[in-house]
Design an enzyme around this catalytic site. Structure first.
Site, PDB file in Angstrom:
ATOM      1  N   HIS A 163    -115.309 -34.370  -3.889  1.00  0.00           N
ATOM      2  CA  HIS A 163    -114.513 -33.881  -2.759  1.00  0.00           C
ATOM      3  C   HIS A 163    -114.787 -34.706  -1.504  1.00  0.00           C
ATOM      4  O   HIS A 163    -113.942 -34.778  -0.617  1.00  0.00           O
ATOM      5  CB  HIS A 163    -114.828 -32.415  -2.472  1.00  0.00           C
ATOM      6  N   ASP A 215    -107.145 -34.304 -11.210  1.00  0.00           N
ATOM      7  CA  ASP A 215    -107.735 -33.395 -10.244  1.00  0.00           C
ATOM      8  C   ASP A 215    -106.966 -33.607  -8.934  1.00  0.00           C
ATOM      9  O   ASP A 215    -106.110 -34.500  -8.830  1.00  0.00           O
ATOM     10  CB  ASP A 215    -109.222 -33.707 -10.082  1.00  0.00           C
TER      11      ASP A 215
END
Length: 493
Positions: A182, A253
């Site tokens: 992230h 993702d």
């Protein structure tokens, strides 16, 4: 460009949005062929609201994939709509009862199905071989390929029993990283032989079990490519499609994660991922613009960056999955029976002392992650529900005792003082990778004269850090039903 090309471009995208009702722009995109929609906490107020939301999207086009991350543990995007949260994968792996894992997955998937959600972005089949991993932790079934493979298969089977689609992730494997994708780009430097033996084994097993979708990881596997897997044709097409024989849908993702967008735009990443072999390029941010993204994919075909046949193939795979989901029989859930069974086994399988009805609880826990929403504020809230005489404090983030002027360090000293004269429960979560938490644990234990009990709520390897002679237990995750059962045992509430 043709209408079919536009529909194919849209069909290779899965997007998020803001709000608890479908915006007009999103509804138009669905009608125009959008491949999928992903829901997040920001889209969830309650069960009836989610069901109405998904029905409104499918009114625009029935063969729409609607997905949500739903792995288990403390965090969920469905917290307001789900009374029986799923156990963490690590706890299921530790109990090592594949029938219980299968039943747990079926119960959770049936909840999703009842809300109109037909793609469960789980299980995580990452082998958590690195205990310092900052992002996987109890999202993994365990530390070995064997445990993760067996429980990954059982999980996929349970999801299928409920009549929806399962998605093993994060391919080729997110278990041996030191960076959260992230916020940065992780790299795995194992040899091809090592990756084959560890990371790939659970993917082989879950693909053989009929996995519908596989999610890619934003990780460089240096033995294969210098590009992250999400953007690597060598990994998505060469390894996953051709070598492992996966014929289902490949989704990325979320492409807005910093592992990808530090060096490129989301739009460029969407184009590159489809070119590499992804069938659904995921843009999960609430501000995703499906019309602009579709136009960018069409432009890439026009300028030769993307092959029209590759885009048509991606859209066709997504449509085929949606069509198959429409034909599946939905099975009812078990009404929370699996998580109640998990909680009972956690308590029965450990020596949990009775501390009385009024312990002081210090919850040393990791910082909140932007990708998830907790079911509860912390352990004092959980204890307070079952033992109203208890209280305590939640400490997240850095709390350094060595800095005399640090208000954060003072918070630990204040907690120690507040616990004086009372039984003390100290909860730790992944203390092995969190120096301030280890220091706080030592300080609290050494300074307390009464009963002390340590509850390891992250990976169970933390138990090795508990000082000798101090009683402890593990929950291998922060599932609220499990924690309530432990709190009841400790307080005999």
């Amino acid at each position: 460009m043709s209408d079919q090309l536009d529909r194919d471009a849209a069909g290779a995208l899965i997007v998020g949005f803001s709000g608890t009702t479908a915006p007009d722009e999103l509804r138009r995109a669905v009608a125009a062929g959008l491949g999928g929609v992903i829901l997040f906490t920001r889209n969830v107020e309650g069960a009836d609201q989610v069901a109405a939301l998904t029905a409104s999207l499918r009114a625009e086009r029935p063969d729409l994939i609607i997905a949500i991350d739903h792995e288990g543990g403390e965090f969920s995007h469905l917290a307001p709509a789900n009374p029986w949260p799923l156990a963490s994968p690590r706890l299921l792996g530790d109990l090592d009862d594949v029938d219980l894992t299968r039943a747990s997955a079926r119960d959770a998937a049936a909840t999703l199905a009842s809300l109109g959600i037909d793609l469960m972005l789980a299980p995580s089949v990452d082998v958590n071989s690195n205990p310092a991993n900052p992002i996987i932790s109890t999202r993994s079934f365990g530390t070995t390929a064997d445990v993760v493979s067996r429980h990954g298969v059982a999980f996929v089977e349970g999801v299928h029993e409920a009549g929806i689609a399962a998605c093993p992730k994060h391919f080729p494997g997110h278990g041996d990283v030191a960076v959260d994708s992230h916020v940065g780009l992780p790299s795995v430097d194992r040899s091809i032989e090592e990756v084959n033996a560890v990371e790939l084994a659970p993917f082989r097993a879950t693909i053989a079990a009929g996995a519908d979708v596989v999610m890619s990881a934003h990780i460089v596997f240096s033995a294969y490519d210098d590009q992250p897997a999400t953007l690597s044709r060598r990994l998505l097409t060469g390894l996953l499609r051709e070598e492992l024989g996966f014929t289902g849908v490949i989704t990325t993702d979320a492409l807005e994660m910093q592992a990808i967008t530090r060096t490129r735009s989301i739009e460029d990443a969407a184009v590159a991922s489809i070119g590499a072999g992804a069938d659904l390029a995921m843009i999960a941010v609430g501000s995703a613009d499906p019309r602009a993204l579709t136009a960018r994919v069409v432009d890439a075909i026009g300028n030769g960056t993307l092959d029209a046949g590759r885009v048509a193939d991606a859209a066709a795979r997504s449509r085929a999955l949606a069509a198959s989901l429409a034909q599946r029989t939905r099975q009812p859930g078990l009404d929370g029976a699996p998580i109640r069974e998990v909680a009972a086994r956690v308590v029965a399988g450990q020596n949990i002392p009775v501390l009385g009805s009024a312990p002081y609880v210090v919850d040393l826990t990791q910082g909140l992650h932007p990708a998830w929403n907790p079911y509860f504020s912390g352990l004092p809230e959980v204890f307070g529900r079952v033992a109203p005489g208890s209280d305590g404090v939640v400490l997240r983030g850095e709390h350094r005792l060595t800095d005399a002027d640090s208000p954060a360090g003072d918070a630990i000293k204040t907690a120690a003082a507040a616990a004086a004269g009372r039984p003390l429960v100290i909860a730790v979560q992944d203390a092995g990778r969190t120096p301030w938490m280890r220091d706080a644990l030592t300080h609290l234990v050494e300074g307390h004269q009464d009963d002390v009990f340590v509850l390891c709520t992250g990976i169970p390897e933390d138990r090795a850090l508990v000082p000798a002679g101090i009683r402890s237990a593990t929950t291998s995750g922060r599932n609220v039903i499990v924690l309530e059962a432990v709190a009841k045992a400790l307080t005999q509430a």
